[in-house]
Design a protein around this motif. Sequence first.
Motif, PDB file in Angstrom:
ATOM      1  N   GLN A 102      -5.240  14.122  17.939  1.00  0.00           N
ATOM      2  CA  GLN A 102      -5.233  12.794  17.321  1.00  0.00           C
ATOM      3  C   GLN A 102      -4.320  12.779  16.099  1.00  0.00           C
ATOM      4  O   GLN A 102      -4.100  13.802  15.446  1.00  0.00           O
ATOM      5  N   SER A 103      -3.811  11.595  15.803  1.00  0.00           N
ATOM      6  CA  SER A 103      -2.997  11.407  14.601  1.00  0.00           C
ATOM      7  C   SER A 103      -3.888  11.403  13.367  1.00  0.00           C
ATOM      8  O   SER A 103      -5.093  11.168  13.465  1.00  0.00           O
ATOM      9  N   SER A 104      -3.291  11.660  12.219  1.00  0.00           N
ATOM     10  CA  SER A 104      -4.016  11.660  10.951  1.00  0.00           C
ATOM     11  C   SER A 104      -3.428  10.612  10.020  1.00  0.00           C
ATOM     12  O   SER A 104      -2.203  10.531   9.858  1.00  0.00           O
ATOM     13  N   LEU A 105      -4.304   9.838   9.393  1.00  0.00           N
ATOM     14  CA  LEU A 105      -3.872   8.785   8.481  1.00  0.00           C
ATOM     15  C   LEU A 105      -3.485   9.338   7.120  1.00  0.00           C
ATOM     16  O   LEU A 105      -3.916  10.417   6.731  1.00  0.00           O
ATOM     17  N   GLY A 106      -2.704   8.568   6.392  1.00  0.00           N
ATOM     18  CA  GLY A 106      -2.477   8.874   4.991  1.00  0.00           C
ATOM     19  C   GLY A 106      -1.055   9.196   4.589  1.00  0.00           C
ATOM     20  O   GLY A 106      -0.103   9.008   5.355  1.00  0.00           O
ATOM     21  N   PHE A 107      -0.957   9.706   3.372  1.00  0.00           N
ATOM     22  CA  PHE A 107       0.333  10.026   2.768  1.00  0.00           C
ATOM     23  C   PHE A 107       0.700  11.486   3.009  1.00  0.00           C
ATOM     24  O   PHE A 107      -0.132  12.377   2.879  1.00  0.00           O
TER      25      PHE A 107
ATOM     26  N   ASN B 277      10.096  14.027   0.489  1.00  0.00           N
ATOM     27  CA  ASN B 277      10.083  12.569   0.479  1.00  0.00           C
ATOM     28  C   ASN B 277       8.748  12.092   1.029  1.00  0.00           C
ATOM     29  O   ASN B 277       7.976  12.871   1.584  1.00  0.00           O
ATOM     30  N   CYS B 278       8.465  10.823   0.861  1.00  0.00           N
ATOM     31  CA  CYS B 278       7.151  10.269   1.203  1.00  0.00           C
ATOM     32  C   CYS B 278       7.102   9.644   2.594  1.00  0.00           C
ATOM     33  O   CYS B 278       7.982   8.864   2.968  1.00  0.00           O
ATOM     34  N   LEU B 279       6.055   9.984   3.342  1.00  0.00           N
ATOM     35  CA  LEU B 279       5.766   9.373   4.640  1.00  0.00           C
ATOM     36  C   LEU B 279       4.331   8.847   4.585  1.00  0.00           C
ATOM     37  O   LEU B 279       3.417   9.561   4.168  1.00  0.00           O
ATOM     38  N   PHE B 280       4.149   7.610   5.006  1.00  0.00           N
ATOM     39  CA  PHE B 280       2.818   7.000   4.998  1.00  0.00           C
ATOM     40  C   PHE B 280       2.470   6.526   6.406  1.00  0.00           C
ATOM     41  O   PHE B 280       3.203   5.746   7.006  1.00  0.00           O
ATOM     42  N   ILE B 281       1.356   7.052   6.956  1.00  0.00           N
ATOM     43  CA  ILE B 281       0.862   6.593   8.254  1.00  0.00           C
ATOM     44  C   ILE B 281      -0.325   5.680   7.999  1.00  0.00           C
ATOM     45  O   ILE B 281      -1.355   6.104   7.476  1.00  0.00           O
ATOM     46  N   TYR B 282      -0.156   4.414   8.369  1.00  0.00           N
ATOM     47  CA  TYR B 282      -1.142   3.371   8.049  1.00  0.00           C
ATOM     48  C   TYR B 282      -1.926   2.905   9.265  1.00  0.00           C
ATOM     49  O   TYR B 282      -1.410   2.820  10.373  1.00  0.00           O
TER      50      TYR B 282
ATOM     51  N   LYS C 148       0.839  -1.203   0.000  1.00  0.00           N
ATOM     52  CA  LYS C 148       0.000   0.000   0.000  1.00  0.00           C
ATOM     53  C   LYS C 148       0.876   1.255   0.000  1.00  0.00           C
ATOM     54  O   LYS C 148       0.608   2.218  -0.734  1.00  0.00           O
ATOM     55  N   ALA C 149       1.901   1.246   0.817  1.00  0.00           N
ATOM     56  CA  ALA C 149       2.813   2.390   0.879  1.00  0.00           C
ATOM     57  C   ALA C 149       3.475   2.613  -0.475  1.00  0.00           C
ATOM     58  O   ALA C 149       3.597   3.752  -0.950  1.00  0.00           O
ATOM     59  N   LEU C 150       3.878   1.538  -1.116  1.00  0.00           N
ATOM     60  CA  LEU C 150       4.555   1.627  -2.412  1.00  0.00           C
ATOM     61  C   LEU C 150       3.603   2.118  -3.497  1.00  0.00           C
ATOM     62  O   LEU C 150       3.993   2.903  -4.372  1.00  0.00           O
ATOM     63  N   THR C 151       2.339   1.697  -3.434  1.00  0.00           N
ATOM     64  CA  THR C 151       1.339   2.156  -4.404  1.00  0.00           C
ATOM     65  C   THR C 151       1.170   3.667  -4.321  1.00  0.00           C
ATOM     66  O   THR C 151       1.185   4.372  -5.335  1.00  0.00           O
ATOM     67  N   GLY C 152       0.999   4.179  -3.109  1.00  0.00           N
ATOM     68  CA  GLY C 152       0.860   5.621  -2.927  1.00  0.00           C
ATOM     69  C   GLY C 152       2.118   6.372  -3.329  1.00  0.00           C
ATOM     70  O   GLY C 152       2.041   7.450  -3.940  1.00  0.00           O
ATOM     71  N   PHE C 153       3.250   5.819  -2.999  1.00  0.00           N
ATOM     72  CA  PHE C 153       4.552   6.397  -3.336  1.00  0.00           C
ATOM     73  C   PHE C 153       4.668   6.591  -4.852  1.00  0.00           C
ATOM     74  O   PHE C 153       5.017   7.676  -5.332  1.00  0.00           O
ATOM     75  N   GLU C 154       4.319   5.549  -5.607  1.00  0.00           N
ATOM     76  CA  GLU C 154       4.403   5.619  -7.065  1.00  0.00           C
ATOM     77  C   GLU C 154       3.346   6.565  -7.642  1.00  0.00           C
ATOM     78  O   GLU C 154       3.604   7.284  -8.616  1.00  0.00           O
TER      79      GLU C 154
END
Length: 250
Positions: free
Chosen positions: A148-153, A230-235, A75-81
């Motif tokens: 609260q934390s937030s999800l996503g890219f 650069n990309c950060l993904f919170i899942y 999932k992280a790689l999909t969003g990254f691309e």
Amino acid sequence: MKGFYSLLGIVYMVTTSFYLSSEKAIVKNEISTEKTERLNEMKSEKITTLSSSEALYKSIPFEEGHELNEEVFFKALTGFENLKKAGLLNQDAHLLTVCDFSMSSNTKRLWVIDTEEKKVLFNSLVAHGKNTGEEFATNFSNTNSSLQSSLGFYITDATYNGDNGYSLRLLGMDKGFNDAAYKRAIVMHGADYVSENFAAVHKRIGRSWGCPAVPRDLTQPIINTIKGRNCLFIYYPDQNYLSKSEWLKS
């Protein structure tokens, strides 16, 4: 003679009908063949893409017992691309940071991965927001003062020195889920409460006001590595987010 001609007429009509039916069948078969070939091509493309992701994952030497979940990585790689395709990341970007908030906060659930060199640069503890949960994260928000934390890219931005010391600004890329991060001052920073010693005393590491806080001794090394687009993904396995994020669409 009349009957004869009638008979010939019938034969003639049947014969014509036969040829027309044959032509239709040939056209239908050609269309069917084209559809089948295209479907096979699409399946082949999908398999190639998936195989490429799997090959990358398997080539990364995660420390035993500290592996990033394979599906989370995909999932992280999909969003990254997808962020690259949208021009929001440079085409040569190769650093991918993943926080898996489905895991206990007492575990090293942040990974900084160099997808080009195929190696883990950092594997660290990371805090979630005070109102996101205790040891485990459960609640997420894009609202100011929610703590609260937030999800996503996210895309990493510039660094600065603030109340929490050396910090990294984050730009939320998921509309409705984390795009208020900049206004909320959701940043990466260091914290003394993100440590194994704190967890040993309190049964969990400390919590931030929504920021992905990291151990104090790793703050500068991690931030200096991932700063500057650069990309950060919170899942987290939140089906609402997973079904709506535009960056997870393949």
